[in-house]
Design an enzyme around this catalytic site. Sequence first.
Site, PDB file in Angstrom:
ATOM      1  CG  LEU A 145      -2.354   0.710   0.963  1.00 10.07           C
ATOM      2  CD1 LEU A 145      -3.018   0.265   0.044  1.00 10.07           C
ATOM      3  CD2 LEU A 145      -3.009   1.042   2.330  1.00 10.07           C
ATOM      4  CE  LYS A 184      10.033   1.557 -16.191  1.00  9.38           C
ATOM      5  NZ  LYS A 184      10.177   2.920 -15.935  1.00  9.38           N
TER       6      LYS A 184
END
Length: 434
Positions: A11, A203
């Site tokens: 979170l 990526k």
Amino acid sequence: MKPVKVGICGLGTVGGGTFNVLKRNAEEIARRAGRGIEVAQIAMRTPNPNCQITGTPTTADVFDVASNPEIDIVIELIGGYTVARELVLKAIENGKHVVTANKALIAVHGNEIFAKAREKGVIVAFEAAVAGGIPVIKAIREGLSANRINWVAGIINGTGNFILTEMREKGRTFPDVLAEAQALGYAEADPTFDVEGIDAAHKLTILASIAFGIPLQFDKAYTEGITKLTTADVNYAEALGYRIKHLGVARSTPSGIELRVHPTLIPADRLIANVNGVMNAVMVNGDAAGSTLFYGAGAGMEPTASSVVADLVDVVRALTTDPENRVPHLAFQPDSLSAHPILPIEACESAYYLRIQAKDHPGVLAQVASILSERGINIESIMQKEVEEHDGLVPMILLTHRVVEQRMNDAIEALEALQDVAGPVVRIRVEHLN
């Protein structure tokens, strides 16, 4: 239909953004997904002050979420390689779908994870792993599925782009801008992943696999950082009509796949050359569509959460679909992945920018031109800066035509051996991206 129950693991910035978007846009998301999405459990170390999670069960152990029989989809947002891999494999083993924003996990362990997911008939979605809020994975995997992709090139690390933008626009030095990037939270205390190209290579590995239908092969990606660039290089590039960007390039050639991240000169009039600050952009060239550019926020709480939630919606839509007919993880059916080799950087072909610090003696330029010519390297343009002479040395700036890197390596070795050349030759690759 009853809501789909999800568990959020982590979170922090992205996890908090995901929770808030799901809560704020619950009705709109349900309309798009065809049923509600309910956060049934959160695994976190410390509370996020930006999230009101009262009433949502929490745990300090991420594996509680992976083992919770009530959870349909596990959202992995803890990052890293080790625990994240164990968590994702545990969730898959328990028959749960997975959504992740973890580019390092997918680039390094994706082949293993996707094989396990196929075995168990579940989905692993990872749009948020590349370029934050830009839906470039979906664009290549689905929107451009009619195309044979020729190449993909991207500014896919906002930290490096911020540094180069500040150096160009304000004449600042690399160390100065890096310190500000760390203060602003764009760069970590150890910025190696960003400034040495490792983050971008993660990526790019994912984009290349989806574009060309090859297994993930991060270990074969060439990476080169921006730490050696000077303000002078940025200014010389500008004078020649170029911008320097830290670019990831994946290109299909008859010999194999180029997979490389490095500083690159791009003509200043190209759209991608004008992507500044922390923004990201990915350019894709296909045989049918031509070149398309995808631009937007490559990181941040809600831009990345946007991609996470979009993946959730896709998974929810697919829950009633025959597993064999879902969109493949890497765009091509697993048994159709190609064995095209990844080329070593020495076999890749580029044009080059060279900065040579040479003594201001007659005949030096002729020696330089001779060394290049002997190796089949043609010079496109030369710029000498006599006004910037320092300690008897004059910067000599050359742009070359395209040549295989091994020839350039041989030429640079010969140039650095010249008595009239001082210090290492600075070499930056050039891409015109037409």
